[in-house]
Scaffold this active site. Structure first.
Site, PDB file in Angstrom:
ATOM      1  CB  CYS A 123      -7.871  25.511 -12.443  1.00 25.18           C
ATOM      2  SG  CYS A 123      -9.080  26.669 -11.812  1.00 25.18           S
ATOM      3  CB  SER A 176      -7.731  -3.517   5.601  1.00 21.48           C
ATOM      4  OG  SER A 176      -6.653  -2.656   5.954  1.00 21.48           O
ATOM      5  NE  ARG A 203       1.243  -2.653   2.395  1.00 21.20           N
ATOM      6  CZ  ARG A 203       0.501  -1.556   2.325  1.00 21.20           C
ATOM      7  NH1 ARG A 203      -0.771  -1.635   1.997  1.00 21.20           N
ATOM      8  NH2 ARG A 203       1.008  -0.367   2.548  1.00 21.20           N
ATOM      9  CG  HIS A 254      -6.933   6.581   2.595  1.00 26.25           C
ATOM     10  ND1 HIS A 254      -6.309   5.378   2.398  1.00 26.25           N
ATOM     11  CD2 HIS A 254      -6.607   6.956   3.866  1.00 26.25           C
ATOM     12  CE1 HIS A 254      -5.642   5.034   3.495  1.00 26.25           C
ATOM     13  NE2 HIS A 254      -5.824   5.964   4.399  1.00 26.25           N
ATOM     14  CB  ALA A 282      -6.927  -2.323  -1.577  1.00 18.90           C
ATOM     15  CB  THR A 287      -8.922  -7.930  -5.194  1.00 21.57           C
ATOM     16  OG1 THR A 287      -9.531  -8.766  -4.205  1.00 21.57           O
ATOM     17  CG2 THR A 287      -7.835  -7.086  -4.554  1.00 21.57           C
ATOM     18  CG  ASP A 341     -13.346   1.183  -4.686  1.00 21.76           C
ATOM     19  OD1 ASP A 341     -14.312   1.472  -3.943  1.00 21.76           O
ATOM     20  OD2 ASP A 341     -12.647   0.165  -4.512  1.00 21.76           O
ATOM     21  CB  CYS A 390      -8.149  24.723  -8.897  1.00 20.04           C
ATOM     22  SG  CYS A 390      -6.670  25.723  -9.005  1.00 20.04           S
TER      23      CYS A 390
HETATM   24  P1  NAD Z   1      -3.552  -3.792   1.144  1.00 20.03           P
HETATM   25  O1  NAD Z   1      -3.262  -3.969  -0.307  1.00 20.03           O
HETATM   26  O2  NAD Z   1      -2.452  -3.408   2.043  1.00 20.03           O
HETATM   27  O3  NAD Z   1      -4.156  -5.143   1.726  1.00 20.03           O
HETATM   28  C1  NAD Z   1      -5.208  -5.809   1.083  1.00 20.03           C
HETATM   29  C2  NAD Z   1      -5.584  -6.990   1.940  1.00 20.03           C
HETATM   30  O4  NAD Z   1      -6.727  -7.608   1.376  1.00 20.03           O
HETATM   31  C3  NAD Z   1      -4.487  -8.043   2.020  1.00 20.03           C
HETATM   32  O5  NAD Z   1      -4.439  -8.498   3.336  1.00 20.03           O
HETATM   33  C4  NAD Z   1      -4.997  -9.150   1.070  1.00 20.03           C
HETATM   34  O6  NAD Z   1      -4.612 -10.434   1.492  1.00 20.03           O
HETATM   35  C5  NAD Z   1      -6.477  -8.990   1.199  1.00 20.03           C
HETATM   36  N1  NAD Z   1      -7.249  -9.422   0.034  1.00 20.03           N
HETATM   37  C6  NAD Z   1      -6.993  -9.230  -1.281  1.00 20.03           C
HETATM   38  N2  NAD Z   1      -7.997  -9.734  -2.031  1.00 20.03           N
HETATM   39  C7  NAD Z   1      -8.892 -10.276  -1.157  1.00 20.03           C
HETATM   40  C8  NAD Z   1     -10.137 -10.940  -1.311  1.00 20.03           C
HETATM   41  N3  NAD Z   1     -10.661 -11.166  -2.527  1.00 20.03           N
HETATM   42  N4  NAD Z   1     -10.800 -11.337  -0.199  1.00 20.03           N
HETATM   43  C9  NAD Z   1     -10.285 -11.138   1.039  1.00 20.03           C
HETATM   44  N5  NAD Z   1      -9.101 -10.509   1.256  1.00 20.03           N
HETATM   45  C10 NAD Z   1      -8.421 -10.073   0.151  1.00 20.03           C
HETATM   46  O7  NAD Z   1      -4.787  -2.817   1.249  1.00 20.03           O
HETATM   47  P2  NAD Z   1      -5.116  -1.705   2.323  1.00 20.03           P
HETATM   48  O8  NAD Z   1      -4.907  -2.218   3.700  1.00 20.03           O
HETATM   49  O9  NAD Z   1      -6.453  -1.177   1.938  1.00 20.03           O
HETATM   50  O10 NAD Z   1      -4.025  -0.571   2.068  1.00 20.03           O
HETATM   51  C11 NAD Z   1      -3.781  -0.090   0.754  1.00 20.03           C
HETATM   52  C12 NAD Z   1      -3.998   1.400   0.551  1.00 20.03           C
HETATM   53  O11 NAD Z   1      -4.134   1.635  -0.843  1.00 20.03           O
HETATM   54  C13 NAD Z   1      -5.258   1.900   1.177  1.00 20.03           C
HETATM   55  O12 NAD Z   1      -4.904   3.024   1.859  1.00 20.03           O
HETATM   56  C14 NAD Z   1      -6.187   2.271   0.005  1.00 20.03           C
HETATM   57  O13 NAD Z   1      -6.622   3.608   0.152  1.00 20.03           O
HETATM   58  C15 NAD Z   1      -5.331   2.274  -1.229  1.00 20.03           C
HETATM   59  N6  NAD Z   1      -5.886   1.497  -2.361  1.00 20.03           N
HETATM   60  C16 NAD Z   1      -7.223   1.589  -2.656  1.00 20.03           C
HETATM   61  C17 NAD Z   1      -7.757   0.835  -3.689  1.00 20.03           C
HETATM   62  C18 NAD Z   1      -9.231   0.963  -3.990  1.00 20.03           C
HETATM   63  O14 NAD Z   1      -9.826   2.016  -3.768  1.00 20.03           O
HETATM   64  N7  NAD Z   1      -9.889  -0.112  -4.468  1.00 20.03           N
HETATM   65  C19 NAD Z   1      -6.947  -0.039  -4.427  1.00 20.03           C
HETATM   66  C20 NAD Z   1      -5.576  -0.108  -4.108  1.00 20.03           C
HETATM   67  C21 NAD Z   1      -5.057   0.666  -3.051  1.00 20.03           C
END
Ligand code: NAD
Length: 249
Positions: free
Chosen positions: A153, A193, A36, A119, A24, A28, A104, A127
């Site tokens: 559906c 991640s 998190r 994921h 994720a 961001t 996304d 459906c």
């Molecule tokens: P996580 O939220 O657990 O961890 C995100 C990590 O990225 C953290 O270590 C954080 O410090 C780091 N981070 C945040 N912004 C950053 C940046 N700009 N540059 C560098 N590092 C940055 O995410 P995860 O490990 O992917 O686990 C969350 C779960 O939630 C996943 O399974 C995912 O499928 C889902 N999810 C997906 C999305 C999406 O599709 N964009 C969004 C939220 C959650």
């Protein structure tokens, strides 16, 4: 341990089979909150509730109250320089595979190909009773037309997207492809991640156990940090653009 974009560029230059694994945090900077970090999704919602198969089955109106606005939010954002850099590394043949936890679709929209989405993704609706598939636009239209906001559906049962929910089986094909990629990788680059969600959390260990090297570009710490060849605690977008610049230099 090395920690500059130039170090990451050097590691990638030496690699014969580099694989990128994203979470994720790579999205961001596109405006999508992660789970998190401060201000992340867990501050306001319990994902185990709103993103669970149990809620989808037992309280579809609650499920769709959370997910319907997120579909619009995800449709309104764009890939950022980190997604673009990953796609460029793949075009150059430096990165072979892209594995993501994200749903996304921003890697594909940035031009990456054959993205392994462990994921699932927000690609279509289906459906859960008769397996009838419809486009995301159709899912949204059905949700918006329903009094309780639940897309249904023609058979009457509620529809869900391709995103894997807590309590739902992981997509076998994608998981197998992710393990295959990790097993053949001599370098794995993790971007954004926390590496706490299984099974993705095991993939860096697969690479290390076969003699491969690990680079992590994530703001917060991970359990794999002591095992990294390159460890960068910076923002993904500017760092990955600096890596491309270093490769060009
Ligand atoms: P996580 O939220 O657990 O961890 C995100 C990590 O990225 C953290 O270590 C954080 O410090 C780091 N981070 C945040 N912004 C950053 C940046 N700009 N540059 C560098 N590092 C940055 O995410 P995860 O490990 O992917 O686990 C969350 C779960 O939630 C996943 O399974 C995912 O499928 C889902 N999810 C997906 C999305 C999406 O599709 N964009 C969004 C939220 C959650």
């Amino acid at each position: 341990m090395r920690n500059a974009p130039e170090d990451l560029a050097a590691l990638l230059r030496e690699a014969e089979h580099a694989v990128v694994l994203t979470g994720a945090g790579i999205s961001t900077e596109s405006g999508i909150p992660d789970f998190r970090s401060a201000g992340g999704l867990w501050e306001n919602y319990d994902p185990m509730t709103v993103a669970s198969m149990r809620t989808f089955m037992d309280d579809p109106a609650l499920f769709w109250r959370f997910h319907r606005p997120r579909i619009d939010m995800l449709g309104a954002v764009d890939p950022n320089p980190a997604h673009e850099a990953v796609a460029e590394l793949q075009r150059r043949g430096i990165v072979r595979s892209v594995i993501t936890q994200n749903i996304d679709r921003l890697h594909s929209r940035a031009g990456a190909v054959d993205v392994i989405e462990v994921h699932g993704s927000l690609d279509a609706g289906r459906c859960m009773r008769c397996d009838h598939a419809v486009s995301m636009d159709e899912v949204c239209a059905r949700a918006d037309a329903a009094e309780d906001g639940v897309p249904r559906c023609d058979c009457g049962f509620q529809m869900k997207t391709g995103v894997v929910l807590f309590g739902e089986q992981m997509p076998t094909q994608a998981i197998n492809a992710a393990y295959d990629a990790a097993e053949s990788a001599d370098v794995m680059l993790v971007i954004g991640s926390s590496l706490v969600v299984a099974p993705v959390s095991q993939l860096p260990g697969v690479v290390l156990s076969r003699g491969g090297r690990l680079a992590i570009l994530t703001e917060s710490e991970t359990d794999y940090d002591p095992h990294c060849t390159v460890r960068i605690h910076e923002k993904a977008g500017p760092t990955m653009q600096a890596v491309l610049a270093a490769l060009d230099a």
